[in-house]
Design an enzyme around this catalytic site. Structure first.
Site, PDB file in Angstrom:
ATOM      1  N   SER A  26     -73.318  37.741  46.889  1.00 31.99           N
ATOM      2  CA  SER A  26     -74.458  38.401  46.263  1.00 31.99           C
ATOM      3  C   SER A  26     -74.205  39.872  45.971  1.00 31.99           C
ATOM      4  O   SER A  26     -73.113  40.389  46.177  1.00 31.99           O
ATOM      5  CB  SER A  26     -75.732  38.267  47.115  1.00 31.99           C
ATOM      6  OG  SER A  26     -75.644  39.083  48.270  1.00 31.99           O
ATOM      7  N   TYR A  59     -76.040  36.499  42.586  1.00 36.83           N
ATOM      8  CA  TYR A  59     -77.490  36.566  42.745  1.00 36.83           C
ATOM      9  C   TYR A  59     -77.839  37.853  43.486  1.00 36.83           C
ATOM     10  O   TYR A  59     -76.994  38.485  44.108  1.00 36.83           O
ATOM     11  CB  TYR A  59     -78.026  35.334  43.481  1.00 36.83           C
ATOM     12  CG  TYR A  59     -77.484  35.175  44.878  1.00 36.83           C
ATOM     13  CD1 TYR A  59     -78.195  35.658  45.975  1.00 36.83           C
ATOM     14  CD2 TYR A  59     -76.260  34.558  45.106  1.00 36.83           C
ATOM     15  CE1 TYR A  59     -77.697  35.528  47.261  1.00 36.83           C
ATOM     16  CE2 TYR A  59     -75.756  34.428  46.384  1.00 36.83           C
ATOM     17  CZ  TYR A  59     -76.470  34.915  47.454  1.00 36.83           C
ATOM     18  OH  TYR A  59     -75.971  34.795  48.721  1.00 36.83           O
ATOM     19  N   GLY A  74     -69.374  40.062  49.593  1.00 34.83           N
ATOM     20  CA  GLY A  74     -68.472  38.921  49.536  1.00 34.83           C
ATOM     21  C   GLY A  74     -67.327  39.159  48.567  1.00 34.83           C
ATOM     22  O   GLY A  74     -66.820  40.277  48.440  1.00 34.83           O
TER      23      GLY A  74
END
Length: 158
Positions: A26, A59, A74
């Site tokens: 995200s 997202y 990430g």
């Protein structure tokens, strides 16, 4: 029914404040920025890094309001570094016939070096006899009308 994908919200030239590769996917963004343009938590966004050309899809998670936070997480954290400049936008599916009949409006937040609002625009599709006309209209800050218009004229934006 023919659907088309149109941009409805954009954070333009936001600066990366942190990058966390060990966090679960995200991008975390100051919730005030999200609210200003109408991007929802968990909404899919596309991102391009203007420093290296990397693009990705992820997202959104809401960050602390007023912090200016823009933090890819990430794997995306490996595509940028602190102080890189990003463009982040969200699209929506629209019925093409409805757009031709009723138009469409997107909100654009243009950031300064601290991820505060340097400029806010509406990019609009106005219906016109079975087609649309495109307009990009600045939102004039309250109490700044003449000063703001003079600045826009001097910088050839109008």
């Amino acid at each position: 029914m023919t659907t088309i994908k149109l941009m409805h919200a954009k954070l333009h030239r936001v600066r990366v404040t942190d990058a966390k590769p060990d966090y679960v996917g995200s991008v975390t963004i100051d919730s005030d920025l999200l609210e200003k343009v109408g991007i929802l938590p968990l909404e899919e966004v596309q991102i391009v890094n203007l420093n290296n050309g990397q693009r990705w899809l992820t997202y959104v998670l809401p960050g602390q309001a007023g912090s200016g936070m823009v933090c890819p997480n990430g794997g995306a954290a490996l595509l940028c570094k602190k102080d890189d400049i990003l463009i982040i936008w969200a699209n929506e599916q629209c019925d093409r016939a409805e757009v031709l009949e009723n138009g469409h409006k997107a909100k654009i937040f243009v950031a300064d070096e601290n991820n505060h609002c340097r400029e806010f625009l509406y990019q609009i599709l106005n219906p016109n006899q079975g087609s649309v006309e495109f307009h990009s209209l600045p939102v004039i800050p309250e109490g700044k009308t003449s000063e703001y218009l003079q600045q826009m004229i001097e910088t050839n934006k109008i």
